[in-house]
Motif scaffolding. Structure first.
Motif, short mmCIF file in Angstrom:
data_model
loop_
_atom_site.label_atom_id
_atom_site.label_comp_id
_atom_site.label_asym_id
_atom_site.label_seq_id
_atom_site.Cartn_x
_atom_site.Cartn_y
_atom_site.Cartn_z
N SER A 1 118.34 -32.80 57.86
CA SER A 1 117.06 -32.56 58.54
C SER A 1 115.94 -33.44 57.99
O SER A 1 114.98 -33.75 58.71
CB SER A 1 116.65 -31.09 58.39
N CYS A 2 116.05 -33.83 56.72
CA CYS A 2 114.96 -34.61 56.11
C CYS A 2 115.37 -36.05 55.81
O CYS A 2 114.68 -36.74 55.05
CB CYS A 2 114.45 -33.90 54.86
N GLN A 3 116.48 -36.50 56.39
CA GLN A 3 116.89 -37.90 56.23
C GLN A 3 116.30 -38.72 57.37
O GLN A 3 116.87 -38.80 58.47
CB GLN A 3 118.42 -38.00 56.18
N ALA B 1 111.52 -29.50 61.27
CA ALA B 1 112.81 -30.18 61.49
C ALA B 1 113.18 -30.17 62.96
O ALA B 1 112.80 -29.27 63.72
CB ALA B 1 113.90 -29.50 60.66
N GLY C 1 116.97 -36.51 61.72
CA GLY C 1 116.22 -36.48 60.47
C GLY C 1 114.81 -37.02 60.63
O GLY C 1 114.60 -38.03 61.31
N LYS C 2 113.88 -36.36 60.00
CA LYS C 2 112.49 -36.80 60.06
C LYS C 2 111.77 -36.38 58.79
O LYS C 2 112.25 -35.54 58.03
CB LYS C 2 111.80 -36.21 61.30
N GLU C 3 110.61 -36.94 58.58
CA GLU C 3 109.82 -36.58 57.41
C GLU C 3 109.23 -35.18 57.62
O GLU C 3 108.59 -34.91 58.64
CB GLU C 3 108.69 -37.58 57.18
N ILE C 4 109.46 -34.32 56.66
CA ILE C 4 108.96 -32.95 56.73
C ILE C 4 107.74 -32.81 55.82
O ILE C 4 107.84 -33.04 54.61
CB ILE C 4 110.06 -31.95 56.33
N ARG C 5 106.61 -32.45 56.42
CA ARG C 5 105.36 -32.37 55.65
C ARG C 5 104.90 -30.93 55.41
O ARG C 5 104.06 -30.69 54.56
CB ARG C 5 104.26 -33.16 56.36
N ILE D 1 116.58 -29.27 48.99
CA ILE D 1 115.87 -30.41 49.61
C ILE D 1 114.39 -30.41 49.25
O ILE D 1 113.70 -31.42 49.42
CB ILE D 1 116.02 -30.41 51.13
N LEU E 1 110.72 -33.32 49.49
CA LEU E 1 109.71 -33.23 50.54
C LEU E 1 108.36 -33.68 50.01
O LEU E 1 108.08 -33.58 48.81
CB LEU E 1 109.61 -31.79 51.07
#
Length: 407
Positions: A80-82, A112, A129-133, A154, A158
C-alpha cells in the motif's frame, strides 16, 4: 503424503534444533524490505516465510502467497505504501475465504488505494502503492493482532509515522509487544500505552544484525510429547528465557503435566519429572491461541478434562480450528463441546486405535495430533502440510524413536 505414526517406547531423549520463529522472521523481513541495512540470522525455513521473502523480491504484478496468512496481512500493508508499485495480491482457495476487510478499511482510512478483485472483504486485492501522509487510524482491539502488526511495521516508513488507536480489549497482546520489541531492536522507536500504539518516522537505520529465536509454537509439540511420555529428556536449541513470543507460556502450562523447563545457554531442556497431571485444565489462551490444538490433544492423550477459552481467532485460521479439533478428537472417542471462542473436552478414558486424522490444509492439526502416537497408532492425512511452519517435523520425530511410515 499420508503417514502412519506409532511408537515402540514411551521414553524419549534427544537434541533438536528448531527452525527460527515464523512470527519473528516475517516481521523482520518486512522491516528489512523497508530498511535494507538490516541483516537477519536464523531465518525460519517455513513455507510462510519463504513465500513472504519471494514476494518481497518479486517484480511480478500478480503475487501468490498460497496459504501464508501472515504474508497476506503484512504484504497488504507493505504494498500500500510502495509508491508507483501496483500488484494483485492473491492466495489459495482458503486464503480467498479469510477476511481482510478490517485491515483494508484501516489502510483506506489512511489514504491507501486498495480494491477487491472478487468478493468484497476478501482477497485477491489490487493494490496501487502511494505515499501515505495520514498519521492516525482507529481499529478494534479484538481483531487479529496481525492486522495491527501490519500497520505497525509500515509505520516508521510513513512521512509522519503513525498512531494506532485500539478500541476495546486487545487480542493476542504478546504479538503486538513482540512487534514493538523487534522494531526497538532494529533501532526504531514506538510505544504501546493506554491502547494507543505510537510509531515514530525513521528514514534510515544504522546497520544492524538481528538473530531470530527458534519458534515456541513448534516447541509446543515436544512439550506435548514429554507430557504424554513415561520419561523424557529433550534439548531444543536457540531459545531465550526472555522470549518475545507469547507461546513461551508453554513452560508454565506444561509444569502442570510434570514437564520442567530448564533454561541453558541458548537452549531449553524439557524433562518429565513426574507423572502428575491436573484433574481439569482451565486456560485462557487469548494471548496464545496457536497452542490450543497442542494442549487439547495433550489432555486427550492423558484423559484430562479441559476448558480452553479466548479462542475466537481460531475460526479464521487455515481452517476453522475449533470445528476441526472437535471432529478429529471425536474420532478417538472424545466428548467435545465448542462455542465461538472456547473448547471443552470431557475426559476420554480409552482412545480408539488406528484413527486417520484429517488435517484440513492446517499444519498445526498434523503436528498437534502426533504425540498421540505414544498411546495409540494413528494415521495423519496430507502430512506434508507441516512444511508451512516446520518442514523437518517428521524427521525430527524419527530422531526421537517414533515410527513414521508413509502409506
Amino acid at each position: 503424503m499420508n503417514i502412519k505414526l506409532s511408537s515402540r517406547s514411551n521414553n524419549l531423549s534427544g537434541n533438536l534444533k528448531i527452525t527460527g520463529s515464523k512470527s519473528e522472521s516475517n516481521r523482520l523481513l518486512i522491516l528489512q524490505a523497508l530498511y535494507p541495512e538490516l541483516k537477519i540470522e536464523n531465518l525460519s525455513d517455513s513455507d510462510d516465510t519463504r513465500y513472504l521473502k519471494a514476494a518481497l523480491e518479486s517484480e511480478e504484478e500478480t503475487i501468490d502467497i498460497h496459504h501464508a496468512g501472515t504474508a497476506m496481512r503484512f504484504l497488504t500493508a507493505y504494498f500500500s505504501c510502495q509508491v508507483g508499485r501496483e500488484v494483485v495480491l492473491t492466495g489459495s482457495k482458503r486464503m480467498q475465504e479469510r477476511p481482510i476487510k478490517l485491515l483494508v478499511d484501516a489502510l483506506r482510512s489512511l489514504g491507501a488505494e486498495i480494491a477487491y478483485v472478487k468478493e468484497e472483504g476478501y482477497p485477491p486485492l489490487r493494490i496501487k502503492g502511494k505515499e501515505i501522509r495520514e498519521s492516525e487510524v482507529h481499529v478494534q482491539a479484538n481483531i487479529s493482532s496481525q492486522y495491527i502488526s501490519a500497520l505497525m511495521l509500515i509505520a516508521p516508513g510513513l512521512a509522519s509515522g503513525l498512531e494506532i488507536h485500539l478500541k476495546g480489549q486487545i487480542t493476542s497482546a504478546p504479538y503486538l509487544l513482540m512487534t514493538l520489541e523487534i522494531m526497538h531492536n532494529a533501532g526504531l522507536a514506538g510505544t504501546l500505552e493506554d491502547n494507543v500504539v505510537s510509531i515514530e518516522p525513521v528514514s534510515k537505520l544504522a546497520p544492524t544484525t538481528l538473530q531470530v529465536e527458534s519458534d515456541w509454537s513448534s516447541a509446543s509439540y515436544f512439550y506435548s510429547l514429554a507430557a504424554v511420555s513415561e520419561t523424557a529428556e529433550l534439548k531444543l536449541s536457540n531459545y531465550r528465557r526472555s522470549s518475545l513470543q507469547g507461546d513461551s507460556c508453554l513452560a508454565e502450562i506444561y509444569r502442570k503435566f510434570g514437564v520442567e523447563t530448564i533454561f541453558e545457554d541458548n537452549s531449553i531442556s524439557l524433562k518429565k519429572t513426574s507423572g502428575k497431571k491436573p484433574r481439569k485444565l482451565i486456560e485462557d489462551l487469548r494471548n496464545s491461541p496457536d497452542i490450543a490444538q497442542t494442549i487439547a490433544v495433550t489432555c486427550l492423550a492423558l484423559g484430562v478434562e479441559c476448558e480452553l477459552n479466548g479462542l475466537h481467532t481460531l475460526k479464521i485460521k487455515e481452517t476453522d480450528r475449533l470445528v476441526a479439533l472437535k471432529t478429529e478428537m471425536e474420532k478417538f472417542g472424545a466428548d467435545v463441546e465448542i462455542s465461538n471462542d472456547s473448547l471443552r473436552l470431557y475426559s476420554c478414558k480409552r482412545l480408539n486405535q488406528d484413527v486417520s486424522v484429517a488435517t484440513y490444509n492446517d499444519h498445526r492439526m498434523a503436528m498437534a495430533f502426533a504425540p498421540l502416537a505414544l498411546k495409540v497408532s494413528l494415521g495423519i492425512e496430507d502430512a506434508g502440510v507441516v512444511s508451512k511452519s516446520y518442514p523437518s517435523f517428521w524427521e525430527d520425530l524419527k530422531q526421537l524413536g517414533l515410527s513414521v511410515e508413509e502409506i
